[in-house]
Design an enzyme around this catalytic site. Structure first.
Site, PDB file in Angstrom:
ATOM      1  N   SER A 160       0.837  -1.193   0.000  1.00  0.00           N
ATOM      2  CA  SER A 160       0.000   0.000   0.000  1.00  0.00           C
ATOM      3  C   SER A 160       0.880   1.255   0.000  1.00  0.00           C
ATOM      4  CB  SER A 160      -0.956  -0.047   1.198  1.00  0.00           C
ATOM      5  OG  SER A 160      -1.935   0.943   1.100  1.00  0.00           O
ATOM      6  N   ASP A 187       0.536  -4.177  -4.098  1.00  0.00           N
ATOM      7  CA  ASP A 187      -0.623  -3.287  -4.253  1.00  0.00           C
ATOM      8  C   ASP A 187      -0.289  -1.858  -3.816  1.00  0.00           C
ATOM      9  OD1 ASP A 187      -3.073  -3.553  -5.500  1.00  0.00           O
ATOM     10  OD2 ASP A 187      -4.204  -3.638  -3.636  1.00  0.00           O
ATOM     11  N   HIS A 266      -7.218  -5.549  -1.178  1.00  0.00           N
ATOM     12  CA  HIS A 266      -6.049  -4.771  -0.822  1.00  0.00           C
ATOM     13  C   HIS A 266      -5.348  -5.243   0.442  1.00  0.00           C
ATOM     14  CE1 HIS A 266      -3.478  -1.269  -0.940  1.00  0.00           C
ATOM     15  NE2 HIS A 266      -3.868  -0.877   0.257  1.00  0.00           N
TER      16      HIS A 266
END
Length: 347
Positions: A160, A187, A266
């Site tokens: 992230s 991600d 996610h």
């Protein structure tokens, strides 16, 4: 030997090669042969904030608290620095860290902050300081007896916003004590949208603009760009997520790889149990594909395969994923290799 016998020998050879390639690729998705030690390493408490400037050394505490996963068997192992996502804790990835470590890597996960605002500059500087501490031999006291860190082979990974920070390091946003061996972004997210990026912005909106300093893998999720509900924003908004990072990488600067888990979200590579309010939010805010174990095995295995290729010089597992992506424990919607690797893509 007649033609029929020769054909049978050739067919047997092909089947054996195919089986070996398959088992090599599939093996990285399972726990490796090493037992794993998981320890915390505390940093000195400071009232002032910022990153400590003490010169690194074997007796110097780390600039940030660490969670360290390492093989128990004596030997020298390359190092992966793993950077957590926004407002979560490093322990949420303990199962993922142990998976990678079981394949012969020392994984160091700093806790970059407890609370942070939009600006990621301090995180970038803190991550660079941790790498400098590692290069100075600071990790030795945290490892099992006989285990040594190869400080000449340090890679960086992040999830992230941690993926954005990892990219920032590979793009020279902070001075590093040693060159990075490889980059794995899980991600990655650069803000809420193009033009609404968190500082410092990484994405430029221009294809091929990112000239990273190391071979790079971007792992994406098919559900990360989708909102959990009508009142929630997506956790990895389109335009600043994995596809944009991949599009902007310049394959002439370093080899690149892009893999996308079609049916997972996610935070699905985190631990099965993420306690506390922050842990509850990892399930409540982001859209999920359900059980986390398959996605965690995929992220861990893909990371291991990439590091084996670009750090260890053994490309068999990565070639196996490229040749037979159906062996992955999740369905892949994108399998793309750029640079000196042949490119293959599946829809």
């Amino acid at each position: 030997m007649n033609i029929a016998s020769a054909a049978l020998v050739f067919l047997a050879h092909c089947l054996l090669l195919h089986r070996c390639m398959g088992s090599e690729a599939g093996g990285v998705f399972d726990h490796g042969r090493h037992g794993v030690s998981l320890v915390r390493v505390e940093a000195p408490s400071r009232c002032g904030g910022g990153t400590p400037s003490s010169p690194p050394g074997a007796d110097t505490p780390p600039p940030k608290p660490l969670l360290v996963a390492a093989p128990r068997e004596a030997g020298e192992y390359p190092v992966l620095v793993f950077l957590h996502g926004y407002l979560v804790v490093n322990s949420f990835y303990s199962q993922l860290l142990q998976h990678v470590a079981s394949h012969g890597f020392i994984v160091v996960a700093p806790q970059l902050y407890t609370i942070s605002g939009a600006d990621a500059t301090e995180e970038i500087n803190a991550a660079a300081a941790v790498i400098g501490w590692l290069a100075g031999g600071g990790l030795s006291s945290a490892l099992p007896p006989g285990v040594r860190a190869d400080a000449t082979k340090v890679s960086v990974s992040g999830h992230s916003r941690g993926g954005k920070v990892a990219f920032a390091l590979a793009l020279g946003h902070a001075k590093l004590a040693i060159p990075l061996a490889a980059l794995v972004a899980v991600d990655p997210v650069d803000g809420m949208g193009m033009g609404r990026q968190t500082p410092p912005p990484i994405l430029t909106g221009r294809s091929g603009a990112l000239r990273v300093s190391a071979p790079a893998m971007v792992i994406g999720t098919g559900l990360g760009e989708l909102p959990r509900g009508p009142l929630l924003p997506p956790c990895a908004p389109r335009g600043v997520s994995h596809a944009a990072f991949c599009d902007e990488m310049d394959p002439a600067s370093a080899p690149a790889c892009h893999l996308v888990a079609r049916d997972y979200g996610h935070t699905d590579m985190m631990d099965d149990d993420t306690p506390g309010a922050r842990g509850m939010l990892t399930r409540a805010i982001c859209r999920s594909g359900g059980a986390r174990a398959p996605m965690r095995r995929f992220v861990g295995g893909a990371t291991v395969a990439f590091l084996k290729r670009w750090v260890g010089g053994d490309g068999a597992a990565l070639d196996g994923i490229r040749a037979r992506p159906e062996q992955a424990p999740v369905a892949l919607s994108v399998v793309e290799f750029l640079g000196d690797e042949a490119m293959a893509q599946i829809a």
